[in-house]
Write a protein that holds these residues in place. Structure first.
Motif, PDB file in Angstrom:
ATOM      1  N   ASN A  39       0.825  -0.679  -0.286  1.00  0.00           N
ATOM      2  CA  ASN A  39       0.206   0.159   0.051  1.00  0.00           C
ATOM      3  C   ASN A  39       1.067   1.438   0.079  1.00  0.00           C
ATOM      4  N   TYR A  40       1.971   1.231   0.439  1.00  0.00           N
ATOM      5  CA  TYR A  40       2.731   2.424   0.192  1.00  0.00           C
ATOM      6  C   TYR A  40       3.551   2.848  -1.394  1.00  0.00           C
ATOM      7  N   ARG A  41       3.174   1.716  -2.204  1.00  0.00           N
ATOM      8  CA  ARG A  41       3.297   2.706  -3.542  1.00  0.00           C
ATOM      9  C   ARG A  41       2.481   3.477  -3.810  1.00  0.00           C
ATOM     10  N   TYR A  42       0.671   3.563  -2.876  1.00  0.00           N
ATOM     11  CA  TYR A  42       0.332   3.905  -3.573  1.00  0.00           C
ATOM     12  C   TYR A  42      -0.499   6.109  -2.876  1.00  0.00           C
ATOM     13  N   ASN A  43      -0.179   5.381  -1.434  1.00  0.00           N
ATOM     14  CA  ASN A  43      -0.516   7.067  -0.723  1.00  0.00           C
ATOM     15  C   ASN A  43       0.458   6.909   0.162  1.00  0.00           C
ATOM     16  N   MET A  44       1.071   8.151   0.780  1.00  0.00           N
ATOM     17  CA  MET A  44       2.007   8.287   1.685  1.00  0.00           C
ATOM     18  C   MET A  44       1.750   7.606   2.641  1.00  0.00           C
ATOM     19  N   VAL A  45       2.469   6.932   3.990  1.00  0.00           N
ATOM     20  CA  VAL A  45       2.144   6.542   4.639  1.00  0.00           C
ATOM     21  C   VAL A  45       2.317   7.582   5.726  1.00  0.00           C
ATOM     22  N   HIS A  46       1.494   6.797   6.491  1.00  0.00           N
ATOM     23  CA  HIS A  46       1.121   8.068   8.204  1.00  0.00           C
ATOM     24  C   HIS A  46       2.178   7.672   9.011  1.00  0.00           C
ATOM     25  N   ILE A  47       2.829   8.152   9.795  1.00  0.00           N
ATOM     26  CA  ILE A  47       4.557   7.709  10.864  1.00  0.00           C
ATOM     27  C   ILE A  47       4.197   9.075  12.075  1.00  0.00           C
ATOM     28  N   GLN A  48       3.837   9.788  12.054  1.00  0.00           N
ATOM     29  CA  GLN A  48       4.662  10.593  12.673  1.00  0.00           C
ATOM     30  C   GLN A  48       3.178  11.662  13.104  1.00  0.00           C
ATOM     31  N   ASP A  49       2.892  11.660  12.569  1.00  0.00           N
ATOM     32  CA  ASP A  49       1.279  12.437  12.200  1.00  0.00           C
ATOM     33  C   ASP A  49      -0.574  11.476  12.997  1.00  0.00           C
ATOM     34  N   LEU A  50       0.570  10.077  13.031  1.00  0.00           N
ATOM     35  CA  LEU A  50      -0.755   9.119  14.003  1.00  0.00           C
ATOM     36  C   LEU A  50      -0.188   9.047  14.873  1.00  0.00           C
ATOM     37  N   TYR A  51       1.256   9.139  15.209  1.00  0.00           N
ATOM     38  CA  TYR A  51       1.697   9.059  16.631  1.00  0.00           C
ATOM     39  C   TYR A  51       1.482  10.312  17.380  1.00  0.00           C
ATOM     40  N   GLU A  52       1.974  11.318  16.814  1.00  0.00           N
ATOM     41  CA  GLU A  52       1.849  12.399  17.576  1.00  0.00           C
ATOM     42  C   GLU A  52       0.035  12.421  18.284  1.00  0.00           C
ATOM     43  N   ALA A  53      -1.367  12.133  16.876  1.00  0.00           N
ATOM     44  CA  ALA A  53      -2.234  11.722  17.274  1.00  0.00           C
ATOM     45  C   ALA A  53      -2.972  11.132  18.137  1.00  0.00           C
ATOM     46  N   GLU A  54      -2.287   9.967  18.440  1.00  0.00           N
ATOM     47  CA  GLU A  54      -2.496   9.383  19.564  1.00  0.00           C
ATOM     48  C   GLU A  54      -1.969   9.722  20.764  1.00  0.00           C
ATOM     49  N   LYS A  55      -0.905  10.237  20.886  1.00  0.00           N
ATOM     50  CA  LYS A  55       0.064  11.028  21.919  1.00  0.00           C
ATOM     51  C   LYS A  55      -1.001  12.049  22.499  1.00  0.00           C
ATOM     52  N   HIS A  56      -1.789  12.544  21.196  1.00  0.00           N
ATOM     53  CA  HIS A  56      -2.532  13.681  21.762  1.00  0.00           C
ATOM     54  C   HIS A  56      -4.370  13.137  22.508  1.00  0.00           C
ATOM     55  N   VAL A  57      -4.414  12.534  21.711  1.00  0.00           N
ATOM     56  CA  VAL A  57      -5.674  12.538  22.581  1.00  0.00           C
ATOM     57  C   VAL A  57      -5.949  10.889  23.815  1.00  0.00           C
ATOM     58  N   PHE A  58      -4.454   9.739  23.413  1.00  0.00           N
ATOM     59  CA  PHE A  58      -4.871   9.229  24.614  1.00  0.00           C
ATOM     60  C   PHE A  58      -2.712   9.509  25.298  1.00  0.00           C
ATOM     61  N   GLY A  59      -2.974   9.902  25.317  1.00  0.00           N
ATOM     62  CA  GLY A  59      -1.853  10.746  26.018  1.00  0.00           C
ATOM     63  C   GLY A  59      -1.589  10.458  27.424  1.00  0.00           C
ATOM     64  N   ILE A  60       0.066   9.543  27.905  1.00  0.00           N
ATOM     65  CA  ILE A  60      -0.450   9.115  29.593  1.00  0.00           C
ATOM     66  C   ILE A  60       0.638   9.596  30.231  1.00  0.00           C
ATOM     67  N   SER A  61       0.415  10.354  31.423  1.00  0.00           N
ATOM     68  CA  SER A  61       1.894  10.845  31.959  1.00  0.00           C
ATOM     69  C   SER A  61       2.414   9.937  32.260  1.00  0.00           C
ATOM     70  N   LEU A  62       4.556  10.280  32.307  1.00  0.00           N
ATOM     71  CA  LEU A  62       5.403   8.973  32.399  1.00  0.00           C
ATOM     72  C   LEU A  62       6.777   9.697  32.540  1.00  0.00           C
ATOM     73  N   HIS A  63       6.436   9.847  33.675  1.00  0.00           N
ATOM     74  CA  HIS A  63       8.142  10.639  34.405  1.00  0.00           C
ATOM     75  C   HIS A  63       7.904  12.091  34.027  1.00  0.00           C
ATOM     76  N   GLY A  64       6.943  12.264  33.956  1.00  0.00           N
ATOM     77  CA  GLY A  64       6.671  13.673  34.234  1.00  0.00           C
ATOM     78  C   GLY A  64       6.701  14.461  32.107  1.00  0.00           C
ATOM     79  N   LEU A  65       6.666  12.687  31.709  1.00  0.00           N
ATOM     80  CA  LEU A  65       6.767  13.408  29.815  1.00  0.00           C
ATOM     81  C   LEU A  65       4.980  12.304  29.345  1.00  0.00           C
ATOM     82  N   ILE A  66       4.919  13.242  28.848  1.00  0.00           N
ATOM     83  CA  ILE A  66       2.922  12.534  28.039  1.00  0.00           C
ATOM     84  C   ILE A  66       3.708  11.551  26.977  1.00  0.00           C
ATOM     85  N   VAL A  67       3.512   9.771  27.059  1.00  0.00           N
ATOM     86  CA  VAL A  67       3.621   9.307  25.944  1.00  0.00           C
ATOM     87  C   VAL A  67       2.567   8.703  25.483  1.00  0.00           C
TER      88      VAL A  67
END
Length: 311
Positions: free
Chosen positions: A82-110
């Motif tokens: 599928n990566y031949r036909y459309n851009m692969v979502h990597i960082q944007d999906l990771y950031e969206a996950e952290k924004h919506v479901f982020g958990i605090s761990l040692h002072g950082l949002i993960v």
């Protein structure tokens, strides 16, 4: 030679030609698209053995041919990454996950994946591994039950299963997405042809000193097909049909497996929570749309035809 009233006989040459032609066509096409694999010979052997052994086994394999079609389509995805036909979502999906479901761990949002990776335990490693192993046996075992007890429901269940997969495959190609373990291993750089990875499930293999999940994920069709999580779709389809058919206390088991698979997908870093929600949504869309379409003449007649063939 066994005969059926009003038919040309169970072993009529047309049956033989059809089964052998389909088998040969499948092997040739597979050789061209994805290369020869012993799995293909095993599938062809099982299909032909059940097709020719008896009328009962022929009806069984014809009924389950719907699942065989799914398996073949999934395998053939290797030929069309599928990566031949459309851009692969990597960082944007990771950031969206952290924004919506982020958990605090040692002072950082993960992300929840990162949280559980840092807080894994042998108990959860084994439990989630066992749950994740159920995504194939549980739907198939339930399908076998419906095949012998409720033929119409079996056909409905089988068609919904494949329909949900087709919907998921469309999303795979429209929205290629990297799984959490990819970010943990490769960062946000896109690397075409990245092989499959057992991720957190490797701890299950290590606990029992086996290579079970390593063997499974080495055969993956495409690592950039994390959204939707179809592993999360399948148990929901099972739960819908168990509740619909009022199977009683066994529903508790199926619901437990469903929730367990959802958690395991995140715990093992194979899927984000967003992937799981997308898988749930895909299952709901597939079930609702099928219930609408099955009332229409073409699909209604096809279901009746299938039920007649396996009855």
């Amino acid at each position: 030679m066994e005969k059926q009233p009003g038919t040309k006989g169970f072993y009529h040459r047309s049956f033989v030609y059809a089964a052998l032609s389909v088998s040969a066509g499948y092997l040739l096409l597979s050789k061209f698209l994805v290369g020869f694999k012993t799995d293909q010979l095993v599938l062809v052997f099982i299909f032909n053995a059940l097709f020719f052994f008896s009328k009962a086994t022929r009806k069984f394999i014809l009924g389950f041919s719907i699942f065989i079609v799914y398996w073949i389509l999934f395998d053939y995805m290797k030929a069309f990454p599928n990566y031949r036909y459309n851009m692969v979502h990597i960082q944007d999906l990771y950031e969206a996950e952290k924004h919506v479901f982020g958990i605090s761990l040692h002072g950082l949002i993960v992300t929840p994946n990162e949280f559980w990776k840092a807080n894994s335990s042998a108990f959860l490693d084994v439990l989630t591994g066992l749950f994740y192993l159920m995504w194939v046996p549980v739907p198939l075992a339930f399908a076998v039950y419906l095949f012998f007890k409720k033929k119409t429901e079996f056909v409905h269940f089988s068609l919904v299963f494949v329909w949900v997969n087709l919907l998921g495959f469309v999303v795979y190609y429209l929205f290629p997405a990297a799984p959490p373990w990819y970010v943990q291993t490769h960062g946000f750089n896109f690397i075409a042809g990245t092989p499959g990875n057992t991720a957190g499930l490797a701890r299950f293999d290590q606990f029992f000193n086996i290579t079970l999940f390593k063997g499974i994920y080495s055969k993956g069709s495409n690592v950039f097909a994390a959204m939707p999580s179809l592993h999360s779709s399948y148990p929901l389809i099972v739960v819908y049909y168990t509740l619909k058919n009022k199977l009683g206390g066994i529903n508790i088991f199926f619901i437990t497996v469903m929730v367990g698979i959802w958690f395991s997908a995140v715990y093992s870093s194979h899927h984000y929570c967003l992937d799981v929600l997308a898988g749930i949504s895909c299952a709901i869309l597939g079930i609702v749309s099928f219930q609408f379409l099955v009332k229409k003449a073409p699909l209604k007649h096809f279901v009746a035809y299938m039920v007649q063939k396996i009855a």
